[in-house]
Design a protein around this motif. Structure first.
Motif, PDB file in Angstrom:
ATOM      1  N   LEU A 215       8.287  42.011 -39.693  1.00 15.49           N
ATOM      2  CA  LEU A 215       8.186  42.892 -39.290  1.00 15.49           C
ATOM      3  C   LEU A 215       7.569  44.604 -40.576  1.00 15.49           C
ATOM      4  N   THR A 216       8.779  44.441 -41.307  1.00 15.42           N
ATOM      5  CA  THR A 216       9.081  45.606 -42.639  1.00 15.42           C
ATOM      6  C   THR A 216       7.811  45.277 -43.218  1.00 15.42           C
ATOM      7  N   ARG A 217       6.594  44.879 -43.859  1.00 15.80           N
ATOM      8  CA  ARG A 217       5.391  44.819 -44.071  1.00 15.80           C
ATOM      9  C   ARG A 217       4.302  45.330 -42.850  1.00 15.80           C
ATOM     10  N   VAL A 218       4.277  44.657 -41.822  1.00 19.87           N
ATOM     11  CA  VAL A 218       3.379  45.569 -40.861  1.00 19.87           C
ATOM     12  C   VAL A 218       3.625  46.383 -40.423  1.00 19.87           C
ATOM     13  N   GLU A 219       5.139  47.278 -40.631  1.00 26.41           N
ATOM     14  CA  GLU A 219       5.253  48.897 -40.146  1.00 26.41           C
ATOM     15  C   GLU A 219       4.779  49.830 -41.227  1.00 26.41           C
ATOM     16  N   LYS A 220       5.156  49.107 -42.441  1.00 28.51           N
ATOM     17  CA  LYS A 220       3.988  50.014 -43.377  1.00 28.51           C
ATOM     18  C   LYS A 220       3.346  50.286 -43.548  1.00 28.51           C
ATOM     19  N   ASP A 239       1.256  35.086 -40.678  1.00 28.99           N
ATOM     20  CA  ASP A 239       1.755  34.410 -42.028  1.00 28.99           C
ATOM     21  C   ASP A 239       0.960  34.934 -44.133  1.00 28.99           C
ATOM     22  N   GLY A 240       1.440  36.260 -43.766  1.00 29.28           N
ATOM     23  CA  GLY A 240       0.479  36.556 -44.989  1.00 29.28           C
ATOM     24  C   GLY A 240      -0.964  37.095 -44.852  1.00 29.28           C
ATOM     25  N   LEU A 241      -0.553  36.676 -43.506  1.00 31.85           N
ATOM     26  CA  LEU A 241      -2.501  37.134 -43.654  1.00 31.85           C
ATOM     27  C   LEU A 241      -2.798  38.745 -42.890  1.00 31.85           C
ATOM     28  N   ALA A 242      -3.202  40.144 -43.382  1.00 28.96           N
ATOM     29  CA  ALA A 242      -3.271  40.681 -42.601  1.00 28.96           C
ATOM     30  C   ALA A 242      -4.780  40.753 -41.845  1.00 28.96           C
ATOM     31  N   GLU A 269       0.008  45.193 -52.173  1.00 21.45           N
ATOM     32  CA  GLU A 269       1.421  45.517 -52.610  1.00 21.45           C
ATOM     33  C   GLU A 269       2.670  45.300 -51.712  1.00 21.45           C
ATOM     34  N   LEU A 270       1.982  45.973 -49.870  1.00 19.66           N
ATOM     35  CA  LEU A 270       3.312  45.117 -49.661  1.00 19.66           C
ATOM     36  C   LEU A 270       3.450  44.011 -49.355  1.00 19.66           C
ATOM     37  N   GLY A 271       2.269  43.209 -49.782  1.00 20.63           N
ATOM     38  CA  GLY A 271       3.488  41.743 -49.806  1.00 20.63           C
ATOM     39  C   GLY A 271       2.436  40.789 -48.801  1.00 20.63           C
ATOM     40  N   PHE A 272       1.394  41.349 -48.598  1.00 20.38           N
ATOM     41  CA  PHE A 272       0.012  40.575 -48.109  1.00 20.38           C
ATOM     42  C   PHE A 272      -0.615  39.314 -48.807  1.00 20.38           C
ATOM     43  N   GLU A 273      -0.698  37.670 -48.802  1.00 17.40           N
ATOM     44  CA  GLU A 273      -1.764  37.437 -49.379  1.00 17.40           C
ATOM     45  C   GLU A 273      -3.353  37.567 -49.552  1.00 17.40           C
ATOM     46  N   HIS A 274      -3.249  37.633 -48.208  1.00 17.84           N
ATOM     47  CA  HIS A 274      -4.767  38.318 -47.836  1.00 17.84           C
ATOM     48  C   HIS A 274      -5.407  39.672 -46.652  1.00 17.84           C
TER      49      HIS A 274
END
Length: 314
Positions: A215-220, A239-242, A269-274
């Motif tokens: 939720l946090t990385r989506v919001e950011k 699951d890590g792919l935006a 930078e926000l934690g997404f791998e792809h």
């Protein structure tokens, strides 16, 4: 019931001016909804700050004055920007605004993220509203469900509204989405044309656990796109792919090298791998399979990762 003062009495001329641009049928529906609210001793409006709940709050404030309260539930699935908007819109209306807190992540059924996620969320959220209403000495809780909502795909959240006996003035008086926007415009509300905004958990595919990290990385990530000037978009977290979806009329701005590089770097930078850009553009409900429920109540499309694509050898 509302007790009017010299400051809050609205004359017939004032009321006509506020609703002058509506079609007669829409105006009549709005008046009927307002009159039905006036029959209550008081109401608490489940208030997200979106156009639907804002119109209900405006009608309730017109009908009941200080006996109408807008209440926003703060949780991990509500973006901070949306909470700020709720505060601002409540100020535009002039209605008393209360904020309560709860956590959907305390409920394992919600975290599991099955097809009834919205049902579990709405049940908790509206339950918290009833607690707040009880504390305020109010029995009636209203929400912003409109007449366009029930026929739009899989809406498990509406089941919670029915089970908890929440009043839905827009639905009860046949006020659809276009009419809601017209009424909001006549009230001078800044959210009259605001796009629908589902909670952050709608960005996570059905079957993938809802976590604070996701939720946090989506919001950011969505905050970044908003700061870059985009208005209608989603960042789906597979699951890590935006998977970035941008509305068709804004998509051209994303189809350039600078955006590609910047989006890849910032979201990494926000934690997404792809990081990917969906060339279909923005589509409500596209995060989940067709039986899993829609993002904003619109028809759902299939899971993009279940599609078969031709290869060069085929």
């Amino acid at each position: 019931m509302r007790t009017e003062t010299d400051a809050d009495v609205r004359t017939d001329t004032d009321s006509d001016s506020a609703r002058g641009a509506t079609e007669p049928d829409t105006e009549a529906k709005a008046a009927a909804a307002r009159d039905s609210l006036a029959e209550r001793d008081g109401v608490l409006v489940a208030f997200s700050g979106g156009v639907d709940s804002a119109v209900v709050a405006a009608l309730a404030h017109d009908a009941l004055g200080d006996d109408a309260v807008a209440c926003t539930a703060k949780s991990e699935t509500l973006p901070a920007a949306e909470l700020d908007d709720a505060r601002r819109v409540a100020g535009e209306i002039g209605i008393r605004h209360e904020i309560v807190e709860f956590s959907e992540l305390d409920n394992p059924d919600f975290v599991e993220n099955d097809g009834d996620r919205c049902y579990h969320c709405r049940t908790m959220r509206l339950g918290r509203m009833y607690e707040a209403a009880h504390d305020l000495g109010t029995e009636t809780v209203c929400d912003g469900t409109n007449a366009s909502d029930p026929g739009e795909s899989h809406r498990p959240g509406l089941r919670a509204v029915e089970e908890l006996d929440v009043r839905s003035p827009l639905l009860e008086h046949g006020i659809g989405k276009d009419e809601v926007r017209a009424i909001a415009d006549n009230y001078g509300l800044s959210v009259a044309e605001k796009p629908s905004m589902a909670c952050l958990s709608s960005r996570i595919p059905t079957g993938l656990e809802v976590t604070d990290e996701r939720l946090t990385r989506v919001e950011k990530a969505e905050r970044v796109l908003r700061e870059w000037g985009f208005s209608q978009f989603r960042v789906r977290d597979h699951d890590g792919l935006a998977r970035i979806e941008i509305a068709a009329d804004e998509l051209e701005a994303a189809l350039n090298h600078d955006f590609v590089v910047a989006a890849r770097e910032r979201l990494a930078e926000l934690g997404f791998e792809h990081v990917t850009l969906d060339l279909h553009g923005y589509q409500t409900g596209s995060v989940s399979p067709s039986d899993g429920g829609g993002d904003d109540g619109d028809p759902v499309v299939g899971n993009v990762f279940e599609a078969d694509y031709p290869t060069a050898g085929e």
